[in-house]
Scaffold this motif. Structure first.
Motif, PDB file in Angstrom:
ATOM      1  N   ASP A 230       0.830  -1.200   0.000  1.00 12.61           N
ATOM      2  CA  ASP A 230       0.000   0.000   0.000  1.00 12.61           C
ATOM      3  C   ASP A 230       0.867   1.254   0.000  1.00 12.61           C
ATOM      4  N   HIS A 232       2.057   4.355   1.514  1.00  9.29           N
ATOM      5  CA  HIS A 232       2.185   5.057   2.786  1.00  9.29           C
ATOM      6  C   HIS A 232       3.154   6.217   2.597  1.00  9.29           C
ATOM      7  N   SER A 234       3.992   9.921   4.308  1.00 10.54           N
ATOM      8  CA  SER A 234       3.734  10.872   5.390  1.00 10.54           C
ATOM      9  C   SER A 234       4.499  12.158   5.130  1.00 10.54           C
ATOM     10  N   HIS A 246      -0.601   9.420   5.527  1.00  9.82           N
ATOM     11  CA  HIS A 246      -1.571   9.009   4.516  1.00  9.82           C
ATOM     12  C   HIS A 246      -1.496   7.513   4.277  1.00  9.82           C
ATOM     13  N   ASP A 247      -2.668   6.909   4.152  1.00 13.44           N
ATOM     14  CA  ASP A 247      -2.786   5.517   3.717  1.00 13.44           C
ATOM     15  C   ASP A 247      -3.497   5.561   2.381  1.00 13.44           C
ATOM     16  N   GLY A 248      -2.729   5.405   1.297  1.00 12.37           N
ATOM     17  CA  GLY A 248      -3.279   5.672  -0.026  1.00 12.37           C
ATOM     18  C   GLY A 248      -3.603   7.152  -0.137  1.00 12.37           C
ATOM     19  N   ASP A 249      -4.821   7.470  -0.574  1.00  9.48           N
ATOM     20  CA  ASP A 249      -5.230   8.872  -0.706  1.00  9.48           C
ATOM     21  C   ASP A 249      -5.893   9.404   0.561  1.00  9.48           C
ATOM     22  N   GLU A 250      -5.989   8.591   1.582  1.00 10.22           N
ATOM     23  CA  GLU A 250      -6.703   8.985   2.794  1.00 10.22           C
ATOM     24  C   GLU A 250      -5.742   9.485   3.877  1.00 10.22           C
ATOM     25  N   LEU A 251      -6.046  10.633   4.435  1.00  8.08           N
ATOM     26  CA  LEU A 251      -5.309  11.150   5.590  1.00  8.08           C
ATOM     27  C   LEU A 251      -5.828  10.427   6.827  1.00  8.08           C
ATOM     28  N   VAL A 252      -4.953   9.629   7.460  1.00  5.91           N
ATOM     29  CA  VAL A 252      -5.415   8.791   8.568  1.00  5.91           C
ATOM     30  C   VAL A 252      -4.957   9.304   9.935  1.00  5.91           C
ATOM     31  N   GLN A 253      -3.916  10.116   9.979  1.00  3.73           N
ATOM     32  CA  GLN A 253      -3.444  10.675  11.247  1.00  3.73           C
ATOM     33  C   GLN A 253      -2.783  12.030  10.991  1.00  3.73           C
ATOM     34  N   THR A 254      -2.952  12.926  11.937  1.00  2.00           N
ATOM     35  CA  THR A 254      -2.169  14.162  11.957  1.00  2.00           C
ATOM     36  C   THR A 254      -1.589  14.287  13.355  1.00  2.00           C
TER      37      THR A 254
END
Length: 388
Positions: A230, A232, A234, A246-254
């Protein structure tokens, strides 16, 4: 009188038919000509040289190859790939050996089934040094989208073009990847942008019989297949003191974080994860700062994700939690709280990318070791190919 004249004329015609011309006889066909590409008496021949045999005025009927003992070398004529109908190639079942003598015997027949036989005896090269490169990623490994293919040689490669032309990369999602020589003994391959996620990649290093130059030859062929997982990527922003994951196109953590302080600013640019340690002792002496100097340290940390060989990691730093999200106080690392560092450690794999931006430090470069491939502009990267 008319009858007599007719008889005379008839007789004249009969005589001409009877004795004037015989049934024509065909001339003998020219002998077939056989030409073996490897000249008789040739020495220092590559053991993978194509054994081409050209025939004119006939048809190739038999090819035999024997070694110095007279034993037959198993092999057969291959399908014609030369585009020349008169030329065929004999291929051994297994490659010929270095430092050996071989005899090729080729027989052709002409239109009259008369045989012509030619022989060529040649010797293969005896290398001064045999070389097998190390390759990363490893066969069967899954890596992140930033991991280049890296090939290391024990001996300097004098003929880089010859070697590079035998390094073939294929991928389930085609890319525009190109090789770049970092030195006489190290070459990397990457596309213009990060690898497409979830791609299967194979490197075929067909180096047996390849002349590296200066007496060095390829010892064997190698094939390595790996998977790109995948995406990844950042972004650690030293100005806002945050790391966006980012995980793919998704922002998963800030995450709030602390980057390198004014005296030890973090390197800008795309960093590639190369190593992960659940527990690690951070030792300033490993990158040239003595432990007992004013800026030296030897500190145990948890959840350390290595970004380069110059001491930069993402790791847990409970002592700087109050500064995280507010100011940069580290020695170049990305400091996170223990809980956040644990999450990032479990999320990461070698080959993932951490792009550090807006630091007061320089751009990642060769001085930082490890992988700085993505910090090299694409045009400059392509210029580093020996085949450009």
């Amino acid at each position: 009188m008319i009858a007599a004249g007719a008889l005379v004329a008839l007789a004249g015609c009969s005589g001409e038919d009877a004795g004037g011309s015989a049934v024509p006889t065909s001339a003998a066909a020219e002998p077939a000509s056989v030409d073996i590409a490897v000249a008789d008496g040739a020495v220092d021949v590559s053991p993978v040289v194509p054994l081409e045999i050209a025939v004119t005025g006939g048809e190739l009927t038999e090819v035999a190859v024997t070694d110095i003992t007279g034993a037959t070398v198993p092999g057969a004529l291959a399908d014609d790939t030369t585009g020349d109908d008169e030329t065929q190639v004999w291929e051994p079942e297994t490659p010929l050996s270095y430092g050996s003598s071989y005899t090729v015997t080729a027989t052709a027949t002409n239109e009259d089934d008369k045989e012509t036989t030619e022989r060529s005896t040649f010797g293969t090269v005896t290398p001064e040094t045999l070389s097998t490169p190390a390759i990363g990623p490893l066969d069967g490994q899954t890596v992140g989208v930033g991991m280049p293919i890296r090939v290391w040689f024990d001996d300097p490669v004098a003929d880089k073009a010859a070697v590079e032309s035998h390094l073939t990369v294929t991928s389930s999602t085609p890319t525009d990847g190109v090789w770049n020589w970092f030195s006489d003994s190290e070459v990397h391959f990457r596309p213009s942008t990060y690898w497409p996620a979830n791609t299967e990649v194979t490197l075929d290093a067909d180096l047996y019989g390849v002349d590296f130059g200066d007496g060095v030859w390829g010892e064997k062929d190698r094939s390595v297949s790996f998977s790109v997982g995948d995406r990844h990527v950042s972004v650690a922003d030293a100005a806002t003191h945050t790391m966006a994951v980012h995980d793919g196109d998704e922002l998963v953590q800030t995450f709030p974080m602390s980057a390198g302080g004014p005296e030890f600013p973090s390197r800008n640019g795309p960093h590639v994860v190369t190593e992960m340690n659940r527990h690690r002792v951070m030792d300033s002496s490993t990158y040239g700062t003595p432990v007992d100097s004013p800026n030296g340290y030897r500190t145990p940390v948890e959840f350390a994700v290595r970004l380069n060989d110059n001491g930069e990691f993402v790791h847990a730093a409970p002592w700087s939690v109050e500064q995280q999200g507010r100011e940069n106080v580290s020695h170049g690392c990305i400091n996170l709280s223990t809980e956040r560092a644990k999450w990032f450690y479990e999320f990461s794999r070698p080959g993932d990318v951490v792009e550090i931006v807006n630091s007061t430090g320089p751009t990642l470069s060769a001085a930082d070791g490890a992988i700085y491939d993505w910090a090299i502009p694409w045009d400059e990267w392509r210029a580093g190919s020996a085949l450009t």
